[in-house]
Design an enzyme around this catalytic site. Structure first.
Site, PDB file in Angstrom:
ATOM      1  N   TRP A 101       0.850  -1.246   0.064  1.00  0.00           N
ATOM      2  CA  TRP A 101       0.079   0.008   0.001  1.00  0.00           C
ATOM      3  C   TRP A 101       0.887   1.076  -0.087  1.00  0.00           C
ATOM      4  O   TRP A 101       0.565   2.030  -0.554  1.00  0.00           O
ATOM      5  CB  TRP A 101      -0.945  -0.008   1.119  1.00  0.00           C
ATOM      6  N   ASP A 172      -1.511   6.816   5.759  1.00  0.00           N
ATOM      7  CA  ASP A 172      -2.877   6.267   5.460  1.00  0.00           C
ATOM      8  C   ASP A 172      -3.150   5.469   6.506  1.00  0.00           C
ATOM      9  O   ASP A 172      -2.392   4.567   7.026  1.00  0.00           O
ATOM     10  CB  ASP A 172      -2.402   5.421   4.137  1.00  0.00           C
ATOM     11  N   LYS A 196     -13.225  -0.679   6.520  1.00  0.00           N
ATOM     12  CA  LYS A 196     -12.521  -1.491   7.503  1.00  0.00           C
ATOM     13  C   LYS A 196     -13.298  -0.887   8.926  1.00  0.00           C
ATOM     14  O   LYS A 196     -14.149  -1.581   9.385  1.00  0.00           O
ATOM     15  CB  LYS A 196     -11.025  -1.395   7.448  1.00  0.00           C
TER      16      LYS A 196
HETATM   17  N1  PMP Z   1      -4.312   1.391   2.156  1.00  0.00           N
HETATM   18  C1  PMP Z   1      -4.473   0.452   2.923  1.00  0.00           C
HETATM   19  C2  PMP Z   1      -3.665   0.178   4.059  1.00  0.00           C
HETATM   20  C3  PMP Z   1      -5.462  -0.875   2.693  1.00  0.00           C
HETATM   21  O1  PMP Z   1      -5.343  -1.700   3.405  1.00  0.00           O
HETATM   22  C4  PMP Z   1      -5.855  -0.719   1.434  1.00  0.00           C
HETATM   23  C5  PMP Z   1      -7.054  -1.628   1.149  1.00  0.00           C
HETATM   24  N2  PMP Z   1      -7.092  -2.664   1.649  1.00  0.00           N
HETATM   25  C6  PMP Z   1      -5.803   0.549   0.645  1.00  0.00           C
HETATM   26  C7  PMP Z   1      -5.073   1.612   0.927  1.00  0.00           C
HETATM   27  C8  PMP Z   1      -6.732   0.679  -0.616  1.00  0.00           C
HETATM   28  O2  PMP Z   1      -7.974   0.829  -0.461  1.00  0.00           O
HETATM   29  P1  PMP Z   1      -9.098   1.107  -1.671  1.00  0.00           P
HETATM   30  O3  PMP Z   1      -9.374  -0.147  -2.292  1.00  0.00           O
HETATM   31  O4  PMP Z   1     -10.027   1.640  -0.835  1.00  0.00           O
HETATM   32  O5  PMP Z   1      -8.575   2.037  -2.642  1.00  0.00           O
END
Ligand code: PMP
Length: 360
Positions: A101, A172, A196
């Site tokens: 991520w 994030d 989440k």
């Molecule tokens: N950042 C983190 C820490 C995540 O866990 C996730 C998705 N699991 C994302 C970003 C991406 O999120 P999205 O699918 O909502 O774009």
């Protein structure tokens, strides 16, 4: 209806009370004769829903009014692109690399800026949060430093954050926001996809220090501008009203349960119980360095890919759902967000023993 425990990393389990309330109000919100999804986003009723959801964010995180709270479309990945678009004044960004991520956020930033990676735990396959105490942040020439507070895939989490001085810290917090107290003042921007600990997917929450907002140029397309979102109180265009409504209910639920200290103590208790069972077994392993172990996402494995799949399959038959690990790391993963009750972890631990007894 069968009672199951849902261990999915996201979209994740929601508090049963919230779903029941939403169900009761589904056809007729607050005597309006309409569902929330049919209310104008400019109506008085929706004004109240938005106000209440925002207020809960301020209350729960202790954010002061020098921060703006925004509810925006889509998930965290949209923020990966919006952050450099809005905040690259010098076209230099800094990152701590803690896995997929943070890499994805970095890739988007690299399209608009020169990226510096200040620390990375790639060498140990992201099994720990990289050491940051030796970094002199006053010497970092960048628009901001980006970190990922909880690494959903690898099961690592920050329990303290770097003091970056005047360098804005952007986090994030998609997979651990509202799971424990934080000091908002340490951050320039906090953002999170909702699916989440906040509510349904299709929504992201951004908390932005107002002095940063005020520096955003008006040349950015309006739909991608945090400044426009703020000037229009998250309604530059029609927002995801249903998701904001549910997020407001989840945040109220957190408050009613006792707030972030209660969440933190429950989350720590649930995680410690599962780690203890894994560590004691000899049959399952969690390879994350102990001080970096996440309370939210706990990857584990039997060491045998086929056996892991069998575990997930048999667990589902017992009502323990969605335990398959991320497609990049494989194995198993239990996500224990705020809405996962302690009984879910108890049931999973019992199943760990049962499965080990059958296959060891
Ligand atoms: N950042 C983190 C820490 C995540 O866990 C996730 C998705 N699991 C994302 C970003 C991406 O999120 P999205 O699918 O909502 O774009």
């Amino acid at each position: 209806m069968n009672k199951v425990f849902n261990f999915c990393a996201g979209p994740a389990t929601l508090p049963a009370k919230v779903l029941e309330e939403a169900q009761a109000e589904f056809l007729d919100y607050n005597g309006s004769g309409m569902s929330v999804m049919e209310l104008s986003h400019r109506s008085k009723m929706f004004d109240e829903i938005l106000f209440d959801a925002k207020k809960s964010v301020y209350d729960l995180l202790g954010a002061t009014d020098d921060y703006e709270v925004l509810f925006l479309h889509g998930g965290a990945s949209i923020q990966f692109a919006m952050l450099p678009l809005n905040f690259c004044f010098k076209r230099k960004t800094a990152f701590i690399d803690t896995g997929i991520w943070s890499q994805k956020a970095l890739q988007e930033a690299s399209k608009l800026s020169q990226v510096i990676v200040l620390a990375s735990s790639k060498d140990c396959e992201y099994r720990q949060i990289p050491e940051f105490s030796s970094i002199d942040f006053s010497k970092v020439d960048a628009d901001y430093l980006h970190i990922t507070s909880n690494n959903t895939i690898y099961g690592t989490q920050y329990f303290s954050f770097p003091d970056t001085g005047t360098l804005p810290l952007i986090a994030d917090m998609s997979s651990d926001i509202f799971s424990k107290k934080i000091n908002v003042k340490q951050f320039g921007v906090i953002y999170a996809g909702a699916q989440k600990n906040i509510g349904p997917s299709g929504l992201s929450l951004c908390i932005i220090r107002k002095d940063l907002l005020e520096r955003i140029p008006f040349t950015i397309p309006n739909v991608w501008s945090y400044r426009q979102a703020s000037l229009n109180n998250s309604r530059y265009h029609t927002p995801n009203t249903w998701a904001i409504y549910l997020a407001g209910k989840v945040l109220r639920w957190i408050k009613n349960e006792g707030g972030l200290d209660v969440m933190a103590s429950r989350n720590q208790g649930k995680a410690e119980k599962l780690y203890a069972a894994i560590d004691a077994s000899g049959f399952y392993q969690n390879k994350v360095e102990k001080s970096s172990r996440s309370w939210m996402n706990i990857p584990f494995s039997t060491g045998d890919e086929q056996l892991d799949l069998r575990f997930a399959d048999e667990a589902e038959k017992q009502g323990l759902m969605q335990l398959v690990g991320h497609r990049s790391t494989k194995g198993l993963r239990a996500s224990l967000y705020n809405a996962m009750p302690a009984e879910g972890v108890d049931a999973l631990v019992d199943f760990l023993y049962f499965f080990e007894g059958k296959f060891s």
